[in-house]
Every structure is written in C-alpha cells, then in structure tokens.
Design a protein around this motif. Structure first.
Motif, PDB file in Angstrom:
ATOM      1  N   ALA A 184       0.978  -1.540  -0.031  1.00 40.99           N
ATOM      2  CA  ALA A 184      -0.127  -0.206  -0.294  1.00 40.99           C
ATOM      3  C   ALA A 184       0.743   1.076   0.025  1.00 40.99           C
ATOM      4  O   ALA A 184       0.602   2.438  -0.352  1.00 40.99           O
ATOM      5  CB  ALA A 184      -0.384  -0.533   1.691  1.00 40.99           C
ATOM      6  N   ARG A 185       2.055   1.565   0.275  1.00 42.77           N
ATOM      7  CA  ARG A 185       2.561   2.476   0.965  1.00 42.77           C
ATOM      8  C   ARG A 185       3.393   2.284  -1.286  1.00 42.77           C
ATOM      9  O   ARG A 185       3.836   3.710  -1.126  1.00 42.77           O
ATOM     10  CB  ARG A 185       3.570   2.101   1.666  1.00 42.77           C
ATOM     11  N   THR A 186       4.211   1.553  -1.691  1.00 42.54           N
ATOM     12  CA  THR A 186       4.184   1.530  -2.608  1.00 42.54           C
ATOM     13  C   THR A 186       3.158   2.027  -3.815  1.00 42.54           C
ATOM     14  O   THR A 186       4.194   2.989  -4.743  1.00 42.54           O
ATOM     15  CB  THR A 186       4.813   0.012  -2.255  1.00 42.54           C
ATOM     16  N   GLU A 187       2.092   1.870  -3.151  1.00 41.72           N
ATOM     17  CA  GLU A 187       1.488   2.298  -4.495  1.00 41.72           C
ATOM     18  C   GLU A 187       1.003   4.000  -3.945  1.00 41.72           C
ATOM     19  O   GLU A 187       0.674   4.457  -5.301  1.00 41.72           O
ATOM     20  CB  GLU A 187      -0.057   1.299  -4.206  1.00 41.72           C
ATOM     21  N   MET A 188       0.996   4.465  -2.929  1.00 40.34           N
ATOM     22  CA  MET A 188       0.697   5.500  -1.961  1.00 40.34           C
ATOM     23  C   MET A 188       1.745   6.117  -3.135  1.00 40.34           C
ATOM     24  O   MET A 188       1.442   7.655  -3.637  1.00 40.34           O
ATOM     25  CB  MET A 188       0.851   5.119  -1.360  1.00 40.34           C
ATOM     26  N   GLN A 189       3.041   6.085  -2.593  1.00 45.22           N
ATOM     27  CA  GLN A 189       4.506   6.982  -3.548  1.00 45.22           C
ATOM     28  C   GLN A 189       4.062   7.077  -5.606  1.00 45.22           C
ATOM     29  O   GLN A 189       4.507   7.795  -4.929  1.00 45.22           O
ATOM     30  CB  GLN A 189       5.395   5.987  -2.755  1.00 45.22           C
ATOM     31  N   THR A 190       3.967   6.006  -5.575  1.00 47.62           N
ATOM     32  CA  THR A 190       3.899   5.737  -6.881  1.00 47.62           C
ATOM     33  C   THR A 190       3.055   6.704  -7.707  1.00 47.62           C
ATOM     34  O   THR A 190       3.509   7.652  -8.083  1.00 47.62           O
ATOM     35  CB  THR A 190       3.461   4.190  -7.352  1.00 47.62           C
ATOM     36  N   ALA A 191       1.989   6.796  -7.205  1.00 44.96           N
ATOM     37  CA  ALA A 191       1.005   7.368  -7.026  1.00 44.96           C
ATOM     38  C   ALA A 191       1.324   9.241  -7.223  1.00 44.96           C
ATOM     39  O   ALA A 191       0.762   9.619  -7.861  1.00 44.96           O
ATOM     40  CB  ALA A 191      -0.195   6.958  -6.398  1.00 44.96           C
ATOM     41  N   LEU A 192       1.895   9.275  -6.278  1.00 43.72           N
ATOM     42  CA  LEU A 192       1.696  10.417  -5.885  1.00 43.72           C
ATOM     43  C   LEU A 192       3.629  11.368  -6.991  1.00 43.72           C
ATOM     44  O   LEU A 192       3.283  12.260  -7.653  1.00 43.72           O
ATOM     45  CB  LEU A 192       3.152  10.895  -3.933  1.00 43.72           C
ATOM     46  N   ASN A 193       3.916   9.967  -6.390  1.00 43.07           N
ATOM     47  CA  ASN A 193       5.266  10.089  -8.210  1.00 43.07           C
ATOM     48  C   ASN A 193       4.473  10.796  -9.304  1.00 43.07           C
ATOM     49  O   ASN A 193       4.635  11.934  -9.865  1.00 43.07           O
ATOM     50  CB  ASN A 193       6.321   9.345  -8.246  1.00 43.07           C
ATOM     51  N   GLN A 194       3.488   9.906  -9.911  1.00 44.40           N
ATOM     52  CA  GLN A 194       3.152  10.268 -10.823  1.00 44.40           C
ATOM     53  C   GLN A 194       2.045  11.344 -10.955  1.00 44.40           C
ATOM     54  O   GLN A 194       1.888  12.198 -12.407  1.00 44.40           O
ATOM     55  CB  GLN A 194       2.230   8.987 -11.017  1.00 44.40           C
ATOM     56  N   ALA A 195       1.715  12.499 -10.295  1.00 47.95           N
ATOM     57  CA  ALA A 195       1.025  13.304 -10.225  1.00 47.95           C
ATOM     58  C   ALA A 195       1.841  15.060 -10.024  1.00 47.95           C
ATOM     59  O   ALA A 195       1.252  15.311 -10.271  1.00 47.95           O
ATOM     60  CB  ALA A 195      -0.022  13.034  -8.947  1.00 47.95           C
TER      61      ALA A 195
END
Length: 338
Positions: free
Chosen positions: A326-337
């Motif tokens: 979940a933390r990896t997915e959150m960080q990926t989403a933030l980087n993409q945004a």
C-alpha cells in the motif's frame, strides 16, 4: 468454595458467582507472602513494602477469564483471526505510521536488519500503532496470574519478579503502571522480562520508555527480533501447495524450522523455496473452510518468539506485506501526480 483460578474455566453464566466468592486482595494469599520473602532474600526488597503493595490490588477475575484457553465453542479459526489484524484500517494505519516515523524505522532497519514493514506490523497488531496499550494494572494482572493460574504460574511469577525489578530500576510506582491483561506494557506490549533484556533507548533521551516513546518502541521491537535470530534480507514464509492432507508428523515437527524443503517437494508439497532451505510446515486451520498451508523460514519462527502462535506470526507477515504494498502504491501515485 471455588478458587478464582477455577472460575476462569467455568461457564460464563456461573462466572460472576465465582468472582463474588473469591478472596480479596493479593496479600491474603499465602503464596504472596512466600514470594515477597523470596524477593527480599534474593533482590533486597522490603517484604513488608511488597505485601503492602499486594494489599492494594485484588485477584482479578477478568484477567483469568481472558487468559483461559479457548473452549470448543470458540474453536480457533484462521479466517476469523486474520480478519482482526489484516484489514483496511490497520493497513492504512500502518502506512500512516510508517510515513510519520520513516527516519526512525529506517535507522532501526540499518542497525538491526529488520524491515520497516515488519516492525510496523508488529506494533499494529499489538496496539493499533499505540492506540490501545491496555488498561489493566500490571501489578494486579501479573500477581493474579502468578498466584491463581496454576497452568502458567512459574512463567508469571518470573514476570512479576521482573516487573518489580523493572519498576525499582526505573523509579516507577508499580501500582500506577497499566498494560494488558497478561501484564504486557507499552506501545510494543513487551513483557517485563523482555523489556529488561531487549528494550533500547532509541530516542537517546537517557531512559527507556515503551509507554510514551515511539522511537524506543520501534528500536526495541527491531532489537528483540534481531536478538532472537532475525536473518536480514531473508524470506519469512511462502504458500505451499499440497496434493491432499499432509502426514501428521510434518505438522507435529513443530514451529521451529527442521524440515528440508527438498524432502517436502518429494512428497508433493510444492512451494517457491530453495531446495536446501530448512522450513516448517504451517497449517492455518479454519473449521468451516479448507486449511491453508505455508512453508515458514527462520524469520517466521523468530516472529513467533514475540507471540508463540503461527496465527500471530502469519498475521504479522501478511499485514507487513500489505502495508509495504500500500505504501509503494501511494508513493507511485504521488510521483505520477507531480
């Protein structure tokens, strides 16, 4: 008259009557005076002071009820157990906890070799990230179990001794310390003996405070696992696929890894594990559903040193994996945004 220990095993409908008939304070028990005199001789305590403290706590019926083994009516169920700890609330809470204490968790990983997600998951399972550290008097809980729970009296007498030593060493009033019904203390729920042996002053303020210092809790969990043999960079457990019900001897081999993976492969038990790995075959039983089987490595066994239950260790492992993902997915989403 039934003793309070006997009450712990009676039906709930009769339990209240047992509690009413039970003796009052701990000091009334002959075992308590023997214990106090023993600690005076071996550790220099004032026996009269100890007995005065015991006189201010009662034999706690709720403690004995909670510690009692499950009955047939409450059979162990992996599905029910898992749902208590591996759920959206604890996963989200774990991500938040990791974000807030990332630097401390990283330092613990570097020093002790334990991944952040495992430390976070243990604290999440134990106290929901410090939100539920227990409201029982630790002195009352440990004394009740030490003197009124024959099944594990030796263990709890040792922990009561350790708690009194811990209190003296840290200038704590033992009557004010709160914890679980089993006497576990603080954010990581260490038993007193574990706190004295494994806890660390990770925030470097000159004292160990597992009740209020998240840094001390994080460092202490990591050191506990490291001291019990955590293998940095090694796996915890993998799913096992079986052609049917395994030979009972494989389960009875115990929770400590002693089986060669290659031998299990020859029996048709398959898993993504090195053939030369030493493992344990873990059965996660749910009465109303098929049993899950896993191979546990040394790190799985190390987690059971915190709580000697395969259900507990698997919940910690699966919660840790879910938090990390979940933390990896959150960080990926933030980087993409960005």
């Amino acid at each position: 008259m039934k003793t309070l220990a006997a009450c712990a095993f009676t039906a709930l409908t009769a339990f209240s009557q047992c509690a009413l008939a039970a003796p009052g304070n701990i000091a009334e028990l002959p075992e308590a005076e023997v214990f106090a005199r023993d600690l005076a001789q071996r550790h220099g305590f004032d026996p009269d002071e100890l007995l005065a403290q015991f006189a201010r706590v009662k034999q706690n019926a709720s403690v004995l009820s909670l510690i009692a083994p499950p009955t047939l009516a409450t059979q162990r169920s992996w599905t029910r157990y898992r749902a208590r700890f591996v759920n959206p609330q604890r996963i989200a809470g774990g991500v938040d906890f990791w974000q807030e204490h990332a630097a401390t968790l990283a330092r613990a990983r570097v020093i002790y070799g334990v991944p952040e997600e495992v430390i976070v998951a243990i604290i999440g399972v134990e106290t929901v990230y410090g939100r539920n550290t227990g409201g029982f008097s630790v002195l009352e809980a440990l004394a009740t179990l030490a003197f009124q729970y024959p099944r594990r009296a030796d263990f709890f007498r040792t922990e009561l001794e350790q708690f009194l030593l811990l209190s003296r060493e840290n200038s704590l009033d033992p009557l004010t310390v709160r914890g679980s019904y089993a006497g576990a203390i603080g954010i990581p729920q260490f038993m007193p003996g574990s706190q004295r042996r494994f806890a660390v002053d990770f925030d470097r303020d000159g004292r160990i405070d597992l009740a209020n210092s998240v840094d001390d809790a994080i460092g202490s969990v990591a050191r506990f696992l490291e001291q019990h043999g955590w293998q940095a960079g090694q796996p915890v457990a993998v799913v096992a696929n079986l052609p049917g019900t395994p030979d009972a001897s494989l389960i009875e081999a115990g929770i400590r890894p002693s089986l060669r993976a290659s031998d299990l492969f020859e029996r048709g038990i398959l898993a993504e594990a090195p053939a030369d790995a030493t493992v344990t075959l873990v059965d996660l039983v749910t009465p109303e559903a098929p049993t899950e089987y896993w191979l546990g490595f040394e790190n799985f066994y190390v987690i059971t040193r915190y709580n000697r239950s395969s259900f507990y260790a698997m919940s910690v492992f699966q919660l840790a994996e879910a938090i990390r993902q979940a933390r990896t997915e959150m960080q990926t989403a933030l980087n993409q945004a960005r």
